[in-house]
Design an enzyme around this catalytic site. Structure first.
Site, PDB file in Angstrom:
ATOM      1  N   SER A 187       0.838  -1.198   0.000  1.00 57.13           N
ATOM      2  CA  SER A 187       0.000   0.000   0.000  1.00 57.13           C
ATOM      3  C   SER A 187       0.872   1.247   0.000  1.00 57.13           C
ATOM      4  O   SER A 187       1.896   1.296   0.691  1.00 57.13           O
ATOM      5  CB  SER A 187      -0.895  -0.003   1.229  1.00 57.13           C
ATOM      6  OG  SER A 187      -1.553   1.252   1.339  1.00 57.13           O
ATOM      7  N   TYR A 198      -2.931  -1.504   9.918  1.00 56.64           N
ATOM      8  CA  TYR A 198      -2.978  -1.790   8.482  1.00 56.64           C
ATOM      9  C   TYR A 198      -1.676  -1.322   7.822  1.00 56.64           C
ATOM     10  O   TYR A 198      -1.022  -2.079   7.100  1.00 56.64           O
ATOM     11  CB  TYR A 198      -4.186  -1.090   7.853  1.00 56.64           C
ATOM     12  CG  TYR A 198      -4.238  -1.219   6.342  1.00 56.64           C
ATOM     13  CD1 TYR A 198      -4.624  -2.419   5.749  1.00 56.64           C
ATOM     14  CD2 TYR A 198      -3.885  -0.156   5.522  1.00 56.64           C
ATOM     15  CE1 TYR A 198      -4.661  -2.545   4.368  1.00 56.64           C
ATOM     16  CE2 TYR A 198      -3.923  -0.276   4.144  1.00 56.64           C
ATOM     17  CZ  TYR A 198      -4.312  -1.476   3.575  1.00 56.64           C
ATOM     18  OH  TYR A 198      -4.336  -1.606   2.207  1.00 56.64           O
TER      19      TYR A 198
HETATM   20  N1  LIG Z   1      -8.459  -0.368  -2.719  1.00 54.01           N
HETATM   21  C1  LIG Z   1      -7.439   0.405  -2.401  1.00 54.01           C
HETATM   22  O1  LIG Z   1      -7.512   1.646  -2.462  1.00 54.01           O
HETATM   23  C2  LIG Z   1      -6.150  -0.229  -1.968  1.00 54.01           C
HETATM   24  C3  LIG Z   1      -5.042   0.628  -1.746  1.00 54.01           C
HETATM   25  C4  LIG Z   1      -3.846   0.065  -1.352  1.00 54.01           C
HETATM   26  C5  LIG Z   1      -3.723  -1.311  -1.196  1.00 54.01           C
HETATM   27  N2  LIG Z   1      -4.805  -2.112  -1.412  1.00 54.01           N
HETATM   28  C6  LIG Z   1      -4.614  -3.570  -1.235  1.00 54.01           C
HETATM   29  O2  LIG Z   1      -5.153  -4.243  -2.349  1.00 54.01           O
HETATM   30  C7  LIG Z   1      -5.499  -5.583  -1.969  1.00 54.01           C
HETATM   31  C8  LIG Z   1      -6.881  -5.911  -2.495  1.00 54.01           C
HETATM   32  O3  LIG Z   1      -7.832  -5.103  -1.840  1.00 54.01           O
HETATM   33  P1  LIG Z   1      -9.137  -4.523  -2.568  1.00 54.01           P
HETATM   34  O4  LIG Z   1      -9.015  -3.059  -2.529  1.00 54.01           O
HETATM   35  O5  LIG Z   1      -9.364  -5.213  -3.853  1.00 54.01           O
HETATM   36  O6  LIG Z   1     -10.241  -4.918  -1.461  1.00 54.01           O
HETATM   37  P2  LIG Z   1     -11.442  -5.969  -1.495  1.00 54.01           P
HETATM   38  O7  LIG Z   1     -12.340  -5.699  -2.632  1.00 54.01           O
HETATM   39  O8  LIG Z   1     -11.998  -5.938  -0.121  1.00 54.01           O
HETATM   40  O9  LIG Z   1     -10.708  -7.375  -1.755  1.00 54.01           O
HETATM   41  C9  LIG Z   1     -10.019  -8.042  -0.744  1.00 54.01           C
HETATM   42  C10 LIG Z   1      -9.870  -9.491  -1.148  1.00 54.01           C
HETATM   43  O10 LIG Z   1      -9.158 -10.161  -0.089  1.00 54.01           O
HETATM   44  C11 LIG Z   1      -9.935 -11.305   0.278  1.00 54.01           C
HETATM   45  N3  LIG Z   1      -9.801 -11.680   1.665  1.00 54.01           N
HETATM   46  C12 LIG Z   1      -9.979 -10.889   2.749  1.00 54.01           C
HETATM   47  N4  LIG Z   1      -9.860 -11.632   3.882  1.00 54.01           N
HETATM   48  C13 LIG Z   1      -9.619 -12.901   3.484  1.00 54.01           C
HETATM   49  C14 LIG Z   1      -9.432 -14.120   4.156  1.00 54.01           C
HETATM   50  N5  LIG Z   1      -9.454 -14.191   5.495  1.00 54.01           N
HETATM   51  N6  LIG Z   1      -9.198 -15.233   3.442  1.00 54.01           N
HETATM   52  C15 LIG Z   1      -9.182 -15.184   2.095  1.00 54.01           C
HETATM   53  N7  LIG Z   1      -9.365 -14.075   1.385  1.00 54.01           N
HETATM   54  C16 LIG Z   1      -9.594 -12.940   2.068  1.00 54.01           C
HETATM   55  C17 LIG Z   1     -11.369 -10.901   0.028  1.00 54.01           C
HETATM   56  O11 LIG Z   1     -12.178 -12.054  -0.004  1.00 54.01           O
HETATM   57  P3  LIG Z   1     -13.766 -11.992   0.389  1.00 54.01           P
HETATM   58  O12 LIG Z   1     -14.455 -11.570  -0.879  1.00 54.01           O
HETATM   59  O13 LIG Z   1     -14.070 -13.383   0.797  1.00 54.01           O
HETATM   60  O14 LIG Z   1     -13.895 -10.988   1.489  1.00 54.01           O
HETATM   61  C18 LIG Z   1     -11.223 -10.182  -1.311  1.00 54.01           C
HETATM   62  O15 LIG Z   1     -11.177 -11.091  -2.365  1.00 54.01           O
HETATM   63  C19 LIG Z   1      -5.403  -5.617  -0.440  1.00 54.01           C
HETATM   64  O16 LIG Z   1      -4.211  -6.274  -0.073  1.00 54.01           O
HETATM   65  C20 LIG Z   1      -5.357  -4.160  -0.049  1.00 54.01           C
HETATM   66  O17 LIG Z   1      -4.673  -3.973   1.169  1.00 54.01           O
HETATM   67  C21 LIG Z   1      -6.017  -1.600  -1.795  1.00 54.01           C
END
Ligand SMILES: NC(=O)c1ccc[n+]([C@@H]2O[C@H](COP(=O)([O-])OP(=O)(O)OC[C@H]3O[C@@H](n4cnc5c(N)ncnc54)[C@H](OP(=O)(O)O)[C@@H]3O)[C@@H](O)[C@H]2O)c1
Length: 330
Positions: A201, A216
């Protein structure tokens, strides 16, 4: 009179010399920053042939958290590039759905592994870990995207959330990244090739603090440092390890700062746009990168502001977000 002129020259000459040196250093710095940015843009524009990832790294990709947001978009983008997928997630129904969507759109194979990654490094995590090992055994796994992550509990003071919630976050954001990487590395080492992408991140890399999201940010700093060291450790074995550190991607995890900060939405990208940039960056650049152009611009702008300004703004935005979460509108 002549000696007076000579004295003035003697006094002004060192001043001119200093001025010229400073101007030279400033110009060299500006040129370096501009060149780096141009090189970055060139990499962004660089076209990746469809079979490039398959040819360079292998036929299969493992993606964690493919059930929503960035992970889902990256799984589809990797399939568009011809990679077969091992999809690792905790919800069997959504895994089946994404697997079906991938196969209906692209001529690739998929495998699914049901794995609640918050169980890693607990006795209940042994069985799904064994299934993951079994699923990748004998496959030519070339690419791994450690994407699954959680930001909850967020917008809280450290003493407010219960310890078990922090432990779950640590397991998903840190332990699972470590364990999944450890599962695929032996195969990659024996084949002498591979690319590992860990989604970190920008919140831990390009800004000085992330108040009320402290845990986080700290877990994401682990992801970056883990990737940096592995990048050096495995480069000679043909394995490219990279931490991608995005700013705002429009998913359910994204901090809803943009509504408070107005202009921030200018720098928000869709998961599909992020995935296109992210996949283009696999195996390119150093151990840490920020694939989307908008995020790259934000990164440059963030670097120009003093830490105290960041801290002041971020605490206010996080407090605003906290009120919103606790008032139930989130
Ligand atoms: N969006 C942003 O602005 C942003 C910025 C910086 C970094 N990130 C990083 O990008 C990555 C993806 O996040 P996103 O933004 O796409 O969020 P998201 O839509 O909430 O996706 C998160 C994913 O992680 C999975 N996950 C969470 N807990 C889990 C568990 N216990 N076991 C297995 N899978 C699990 C979720 O599965 P479920 O569907 O089952 O919940 C979902 O597929 C993360 O690592 C996040 O920290 C995001």
């Amino acid at each position: 009179m002549a000696s007076h002129v000579f004295m003035i020259r003697q006094e002004t000459a060192p001043a001119q010399w200093w001025f010229l040196s400073l101007a030279f250093v400033g110009a060299a710095y500006a040129a370096t920053v501009t060149l780096r940015f141009v090189a970055y843009l060139a990499l962004c524009r660089c076209h990746r042939p469809k079979d490039d990832l398959r040819r360079r790294y292998g036929e299969w990709a493992v993606v964690t958290g493919p059930t929503s947001g960035i992970g889902r978009a990256m799984a589809l983008e990797l399939a568009r590039h011809g990679l077969n997928l091992v999809l690792v997630g905790r919800d069997p129904a959504i895994l089946r759905e994404i697997s079906g969507t991938v196969k209906s759109l692209h001529k690739v194979k998929t495998k699914t592994v049901v794995f609640d990654l918050s169980l890693v490094w607990t006795p209940d995590g042994d069985e799904p870990l064994r299934r993951l090992r079994e699923a990748v055994e004998g496959l030519d796994v070339g690419v791994v995207v450690n994407n699954a992550g959680v930001a909850k509990p967020g917008a809280v003071y450290l003493h407010e959330a219960d310890v078990e919630a922090w432990v779950r976050m640590v397991r998903v954001n840190m332990s699972a990244v470590t364990e999944v990487t450890a599962v695929v590395l032996p195969g990659m080492v024996s084949r002498g090739r591979g690319a590992i992408v860990n989604i970190g991140s920008a919140g831990s890399e390009y800004i000085p603090s992330l108040p009320l999201y402290t845990m986080y940010a700290a877990t994401k700093r682990y992801v970056a440092q883990f990737s940096r060291s592995l990048h050096v450790e495995y480069a000679s074995k043909g394995i490219h390890v990279q931490c991608q550190a995005p700013f705002f991607v429009d998913t359910r995890l994204m901090f809803r700062f943009e509504e408070a900060a107005g202009g921030v939405s200018l720098f928000t990208v869709t998961p599909d746009a992020y995935a296109r940039a992210a996949v283009a960056w696999i195996g390119r650049g150093g151990a840490l990168c920020t694939p989307a152009v908008r995020h790259q611009l934000l990164r440059r702008m963030a670097a120009a502001a003093p830490d105290s300004v960041h801290d002041w703004i971020l605490l206010r935005l996080a407090t605003w977000n906290r009120k919103r979460c606790f008032s139930g509108s989130e």
